[in-house]
Motif scaffolding. Structure first.
Motif, PDB file in Angstrom:
ATOM      1  N   GLU A 152       0.836  -1.207   0.000  1.00  0.00           N
ATOM      2  CA  GLU A 152       0.000   0.000   0.000  1.00  0.00           C
ATOM      3  C   GLU A 152       0.869   1.254   0.000  1.00  0.00           C
ATOM      4  OE1 GLU A 152      -2.821   0.060   3.154  1.00  0.00           O
ATOM      5  OE2 GLU A 152      -3.862  -1.766   2.514  1.00  0.00           O
ATOM      6  N   ALA A 155       2.348   1.642  -3.483  1.00  0.00           N
ATOM      7  CA  ALA A 155       1.291   1.969  -4.440  1.00  0.00           C
ATOM      8  C   ALA A 155       0.897   3.433  -4.335  1.00  0.00           C
ATOM      9  CB  ALA A 155       0.077   1.072  -4.202  1.00  0.00           C
ATOM     10  N   ARG A 156       0.737   3.923  -3.109  1.00  0.00           N
ATOM     11  CA  ARG A 156       0.368   5.330  -2.931  1.00  0.00           C
ATOM     12  C   ARG A 156       1.484   6.250  -3.402  1.00  0.00           C
ATOM     13  NH1 ARG A 156      -1.930   7.593   2.753  1.00  0.00           N
ATOM     14  NH2 ARG A 156      -3.345   5.834   2.314  1.00  0.00           N
ATOM     15  N   SER A 158       3.627   5.696  -5.636  1.00  0.00           N
ATOM     16  CA  SER A 158       3.748   5.633  -7.096  1.00  0.00           C
ATOM     17  C   SER A 158       2.599   6.367  -7.784  1.00  0.00           C
ATOM     18  CB  SER A 158       3.767   4.172  -7.562  1.00  0.00           C
ATOM     19  OG  SER A 158       4.877   3.481  -7.037  1.00  0.00           O
ATOM     20  N   ALA A 159       1.381   6.172  -7.274  1.00  0.00           N
ATOM     21  CA  ALA A 159       0.210   6.794  -7.888  1.00  0.00           C
ATOM     22  C   ALA A 159       0.144   8.289  -7.595  1.00  0.00           C
ATOM     23  CB  ALA A 159      -1.061   6.104  -7.381  1.00  0.00           C
ATOM     24  N   ARG A 160       0.607   8.686  -6.411  1.00  0.00           N
ATOM     25  CA  ARG A 160       0.582  10.106  -6.003  1.00  0.00           C
ATOM     26  C   ARG A 160       1.964  10.502  -5.532  1.00  0.00           C
ATOM     27  NH1 ARG A 160      -3.767   9.462  -1.543  1.00  0.00           N
ATOM     28  NH2 ARG A 160      -3.082  11.583  -1.013  1.00  0.00           N
TER      29      ARG A 160
END
Length: 335
Positions: A152, A155-156, A158-160
């Motif tokens: 998590e 992922a966060r 990378s996405a933001r």
């Protein structure tokens, strides 16, 4: 007559040499004697980061026991700043008599790689004494972030990009290197916020001022156990016996070959007599192997290392090319 003179001259030269031999023997005896009754006054150990962090905790535990063993005060001085350079510079300029020591770890090597204009020569300014302990770095977050595991987190990040603020215990230190290796391999990107030590970095995560920190496990063990911080992964290829439920980076979904181990040791100014260095090494070994100290340090997450000054010197030579490659590959720069 000339043959008599030729025999007499060597005789007088040998007489003239006797005081020099006696002086050398006397100096050697004096050094051994100085080591035998060392210390005769308070010893100062410089910790180049803020009070309260893992390096500070380790040093204060050792200092308390050394003061009992030596029957002299062992004073811990915190001199944070410039990623540990200010404290190291203080010791580099100190008298080489064993009464001013430096607590330092892999930052000694990292600073020399990241900061080319140091106020001392990192390869020549210090005499290794002992590699006291090794331990993992651990990635922790404030539970309020809602991040439950490493997947998590990545992922966060990378996405933001830069939506996660991460406190660095020292800018350019082992945590910086370890996190850069992780993010370069995964494409994640965080907002780095440098601190003058592990304690203030951890406190700001606890208070919710920053989201996360990558820090020596010993600095946050108690907070993780109390549920005040959430541990996502340790940086070593093995789990810590202190927090056995915390996975390694590889187990938690990071790069399969990821492995970074931190260490803490002690140094004296260059030129400190070997007999005194050996005395300090021997007494630190005694303290580290005592049941009380071993239990304290292992409970914090440390693994006792010990070893000779020569072994520490060899370790420094081996780690330099490894960290140099990691820094170059990650494209790291001091921010």
């Amino acid at each position: 007559m000339s043959s008599s003179r030729s025999r007499i001259r060597p005789f007088f030269r040998s007489l003239l040499a006797l005081p020099l031999i006696a002086l050398a023997l006397g100096a050697a005896h004096a050094t051994a004697s100085n080591a035998d009754d060392f210390p005769r006054k308070p010893v100062h150990i410089i910790v180049p980061v803020s009070a309260g962090g893992s390096a500070d905790k380790l040093t204060r535990i050792l200092a308390d026991q050394l003061s009992v063993l030596w029957k002299q005060s062992v004073v811990v001085e915190n001199i944070p700043g410039a990623s540990g350079v200010l404290g190291a510079a203080r010791v580099a300029k100190a008298q080489a008599d064993g009464y001013t020591l430096l607590q330092q770890g892999e930052s000694l090597t990292l600073n020399s790689l990241m900061q080319p204009r140091l106020p001392y020569d990192a390869d020549r300014a210090f005499t290794p004494i002992i590699k006291a302990v090794v331990n993992p770095q651990v990635l922790v977050v404030n539970p309020a972030t809602g991040i439950h595991d490493l997947r998590e987190y990545l992922a966060r990040a990378s996405a933001r990009p830069e939506s996660i603020s991460l406190g660095l215990p020292t800018n350019g230190g082992i945590a910086h290197v370890a996190h850069e290796i992780l993010t370069q391999a995964t494409g994640a990107k965080v907002n780095y916020i440098p601190y003058p030590g592990g304690a203030p970095a951890a406190l700001d995560v606890l208070a919710g001022h920053t989201d996360a920190t990558l820090i020596t496990l010993a600095a946050v063990t108690e907070y993780v156990r109390a549920g005040k911080l959430r541990a996502l992964a340790v940086t070593t290829p093995y789990r810590s016996q202190t927090l056995p439920l915390v996975p390694t980076v590889a187990e938690a979904g990071g790069p399969a070959n990821y492995a970074v181990e931190s260490w803490q040791g002690y140094f004296a100014p260059a030129g400190t007599p070997p007999a005194i260095v050996d005395r300090i090494n021997r007494d630190m070994q005694t303290v580290l192997q005592s049941r009380e100290v071993r239990a304290q340090l292992e409970n914090l997450g440390y693994r006792i290392n010990g070893g000779s000054p020569g072994e520490l010197a060899k370790g420094l030579q081996q780690e330099r090319p490894l960290y140099a490659k990691a820094i170059q590959t990650a494209g790291m720069q001091l921010r």
